[in-house]
Design a protein around this motif. Structure first.
Motif, PDB file in Angstrom:
ATOM      1  N   LEU A  84       1.370  -0.937   0.101  1.00  0.00           N
ATOM      2  CA  LEU A  84       0.099  -0.003  -0.555  1.00  0.00           C
ATOM      3  C   LEU A  84       0.393   1.101   0.241  1.00  0.00           C
ATOM      4  CD1 LEU A  84      -3.024  -0.714   2.655  1.00  0.00           C
ATOM      5  CD2 LEU A  84      -2.519  -1.124   0.360  1.00  0.00           C
ATOM      6  N   VAL A  85       1.810   1.032   0.115  1.00  0.00           N
ATOM      7  CA  VAL A  85       2.928   2.348   0.517  1.00  0.00           C
ATOM      8  C   VAL A  85       3.770   2.729  -1.257  1.00  0.00           C
ATOM      9  CG1 VAL A  85       5.101   2.896   1.679  1.00  0.00           C
ATOM     10  CG2 VAL A  85       2.967   2.368   2.917  1.00  0.00           C
ATOM     11  N   LYS A  86       4.266   3.468  -1.459  1.00  0.00           N
ATOM     12  CA  LYS A  86       4.935   3.602  -2.642  1.00  0.00           C
ATOM     13  C   LYS A  86       6.337   4.926  -2.298  1.00  0.00           C
ATOM     14  CE  LYS A  86       1.702   1.754  -4.528  1.00  0.00           C
ATOM     15  NZ  LYS A  86      -0.144   2.304  -3.833  1.00  0.00           N
ATOM     16  N   LEU A  87       6.944   4.105  -2.036  1.00  0.00           N
ATOM     17  CA  LEU A  87       8.302   4.828  -1.343  1.00  0.00           C
ATOM     18  C   LEU A  87       8.641   5.524  -2.070  1.00  0.00           C
ATOM     19  CD1 LEU A  87      10.690   3.102   1.744  1.00  0.00           C
ATOM     20  CD2 LEU A  87       9.716   5.401   1.911  1.00  0.00           C
ATOM     21  N   GLU A  88       8.935   4.624  -3.055  1.00  0.00           N
ATOM     22  CA  GLU A  88      10.099   5.023  -4.080  1.00  0.00           C
ATOM     23  C   GLU A  88       9.736   7.042  -4.752  1.00  0.00           C
ATOM     24  OE1 GLU A  88       8.228   2.373  -4.371  1.00  0.00           O
ATOM     25  OE2 GLU A  88       6.922   3.040  -6.179  1.00  0.00           O
ATOM     26  N   THR A  89       8.197   7.310  -4.960  1.00  0.00           N
ATOM     27  CA  THR A  89       7.714   8.782  -4.209  1.00  0.00           C
ATOM     28  C   THR A  89       7.668   9.359  -3.239  1.00  0.00           C
ATOM     29  OG1 THR A  89       5.283   8.019  -4.365  1.00  0.00           O
ATOM     30  CG2 THR A  89       6.033   7.320  -6.374  1.00  0.00           C
ATOM     31  N   SER A  90       7.990   9.095  -2.785  1.00  0.00           N
ATOM     32  CA  SER A  90       8.334   9.893  -1.054  1.00  0.00           C
ATOM     33  C   SER A  90       8.919  11.190  -1.454  1.00  0.00           C
ATOM     34  CB  SER A  90       8.462   9.184   0.290  1.00  0.00           C
ATOM     35  OG  SER A  90       9.740   8.700   0.116  1.00  0.00           O
ATOM     36  N   GLU A  91       8.467  12.225  -0.661  1.00  0.00           N
ATOM     37  CA  GLU A  91       9.333  13.631  -0.874  1.00  0.00           C
ATOM     38  C   GLU A  91       9.536  14.086   0.715  1.00  0.00           C
ATOM     39  OE1 GLU A  91       8.857  16.211  -4.207  1.00  0.00           O
ATOM     40  OE2 GLU A  91       7.377  15.155  -3.831  1.00  0.00           O
ATOM     41  N   ALA A  92       9.672  14.978   1.244  1.00  0.00           N
ATOM     42  CA  ALA A  92       9.934  15.722   3.145  1.00  0.00           C
ATOM     43  C   ALA A  92       9.060  16.561   2.521  1.00  0.00           C
ATOM     44  CB  ALA A  92      11.384  15.475   3.386  1.00  0.00           C
ATOM     45  N   GLY A  93       8.243  16.940   3.778  1.00  0.00           N
ATOM     46  CA  GLY A  93       7.868  17.902   4.362  1.00  0.00           C
ATOM     47  C   GLY A  93       8.331  18.547   5.093  1.00  0.00           C
ATOM     48  N   ILE A  94       8.469  19.734   5.088  1.00  0.00           N
ATOM     49  CA  ILE A  94       9.550  20.681   6.337  1.00  0.00           C
ATOM     50  C   ILE A  94       8.184  22.427   6.539  1.00  0.00           C
ATOM     51  CG2 ILE A  94      11.087  22.724   6.224  1.00  0.00           C
ATOM     52  CD1 ILE A  94      12.187  21.178   3.735  1.00  0.00           C
ATOM     53  N   PRO A  95       7.935  21.751   7.720  1.00  0.00           N
ATOM     54  CA  PRO A  95       6.912  23.214   8.035  1.00  0.00           C
ATOM     55  C   PRO A  95       7.451  24.499   7.791  1.00  0.00           C
ATOM     56  CG  PRO A  95       8.038  22.321  10.170  1.00  0.00           C
ATOM     57  CD  PRO A  95       8.481  21.583   9.177  1.00  0.00           C
ATOM     58  N   SER A  96       7.419  25.558   6.448  1.00  0.00           N
ATOM     59  CA  SER A  96       7.903  26.437   6.446  1.00  0.00           C
ATOM     60  C   SER A  96       6.859  27.614   7.464  1.00  0.00           C
ATOM     61  CB  SER A  96       7.139  26.517   5.206  1.00  0.00           C
ATOM     62  OG  SER A  96       6.228  26.862   4.604  1.00  0.00           O
ATOM     63  N   ALA A  97       5.492  27.976   6.567  1.00  0.00           N
ATOM     64  CA  ALA A  97       5.044  29.063   7.956  1.00  0.00           C
ATOM     65  C   ALA A  97       4.693  28.663   9.251  1.00  0.00           C
ATOM     66  CB  ALA A  97       3.653  29.870   6.485  1.00  0.00           C
ATOM     67  N   PHE A  98       4.524  27.243   9.656  1.00  0.00           N
ATOM     68  CA  PHE A  98       4.407  26.782  11.394  1.00  0.00           C
ATOM     69  C   PHE A  98       5.148  27.426  12.357  1.00  0.00           C
ATOM     70  CE2 PHE A  98       4.538  23.136  13.835  1.00  0.00           C
ATOM     71  CZ  PHE A  98       3.152  23.722  14.301  1.00  0.00           C
ATOM     72  N   VAL A  99       6.179  26.977  11.657  1.00  0.00           N
ATOM     73  CA  VAL A  99       7.931  27.354  12.192  1.00  0.00           C
ATOM     74  C   VAL A  99       7.598  28.807  13.090  1.00  0.00           C
ATOM     75  CG1 VAL A  99       9.981  27.439  12.490  1.00  0.00           C
ATOM     76  CG2 VAL A  99       9.132  25.676  11.489  1.00  0.00           C
TER      77      VAL A  99
END
Ligand code: ZN
Length: 264
Positions: free
Chosen positions: A184-199
């Protein structure tokens, strides 16, 4: 194994000790979890948690613990994800009444103790309000359980080094889905998320140590593309997922014991 509400016949249900039995209501969500994890991630985790919790109770010598698992509520409050393809959300008042009506039906049959197993943090505020209403209007004893012991040292130890901000749709959640079904997981398409406006964004700080108001679009990739996840799912594995599920289930057992002792 925890008995499932939907699998009982009416006759079997008539014989359930309603005063003693805790109805566990897992509340999930149908929302984006990045490129790599399925929309139903929270529902999949919710179902898995019921299974792991059953095992944890058995290991604690409580195979006959009086608990009935309600079907997972598959859609919740996903307002912060609604602009991402595939995310489905209820409005807060719809969600409140949906859960209220289910609880009231349970009350009519004699159940007094319900425990919401919260598998999506966005559902929590409405469930907190609902719990107070159920207690004051019906005299029920509602409890709120969190499905993931994300702060537990054994869980934290599964996170890859340098993977800061791991949260929604990140390594931990992705690993838990992989523990259920890696396909169910397609790790090859994963990208990291960084909290921009949040921090550092203080404008939506409401009080105390609770910072509310983050919108999932604020979680961006390094290139600035909204991705709506926190952390880097790249290091996710099924084995890590099993550790997280096992640890989270074990942590819930003492709480369930307390609920069992609770007299309204
Ligand atoms: Zn999730």
């Amino acid at each position: 194994m925890i008995r499932k509400y939907r699998e009982l016949t009416r006759l079997e249900m008539e014989q359930v000790d309603k005063e003693e039995t805790i109805v566990l209501i897992p509340v999930g969500a149908l929302e984006q979890h990045g490129n790599q994890a399925p929309l139903g991630t929270d529902d999949i985790i919710a179902e898995a948690m019921v299974e792991y919790l059953g095992k944890a109770l058995e290991e604690a010598g409580e195979a006959d613990f009086p608990i009935l698992a309600f079907p997972v509520i598959p859609v919740g409050l996903s307002t912060e994800h609604k602009n991402f393809c595939g995310s489905i959300t209820l409005k807060p008042d719809t969600y409140y009444h949906l859960l209220y009506d289910i609880s009231e039906s349970l009350y009519r049959h004699g159940f007094r103790k319900i425990a919401f197993l919260v598998c999506h943090g966005g559902n929590l505020p409405v469930i907190q309000i609902l719990s107070r209403e159920l207690r004051s209007e019906l005299g029920m004893s509602p409890f709120i359980l969190s499905s993931g012991a994300f702060g537990h040292p054994d869980v934290q130890a599964t996170i890859s080094e340098g993977n800061h901000y791991d949260f929604h749709g990140g390594e931990m959640e992705t690993s838990m889905v992989m523990a259920v079904d890696e396909t169910l997981v397609k790790l090859e398409t994963s990208e990291a998320g960084i909290p921009s406006a949040f921090v550092g964004n203080q404008t939506l700080k409401t009080g105390g140590n609770v910072t509310i108001g983050w919108v999932s679009e604020d979680w961006k990739t390094a290139e600035g593309k909204p991705i709506g996840i926190g952390g880097d799912p790249g290091g996710a594995t099924a084995e890590k997922g099993r550790i997280i599920l096992e640890t989270s289930a074990k942590v819930l057992v003492p709480g369930l014991m307390e609920i069992r002792k609770w007299k309204a």
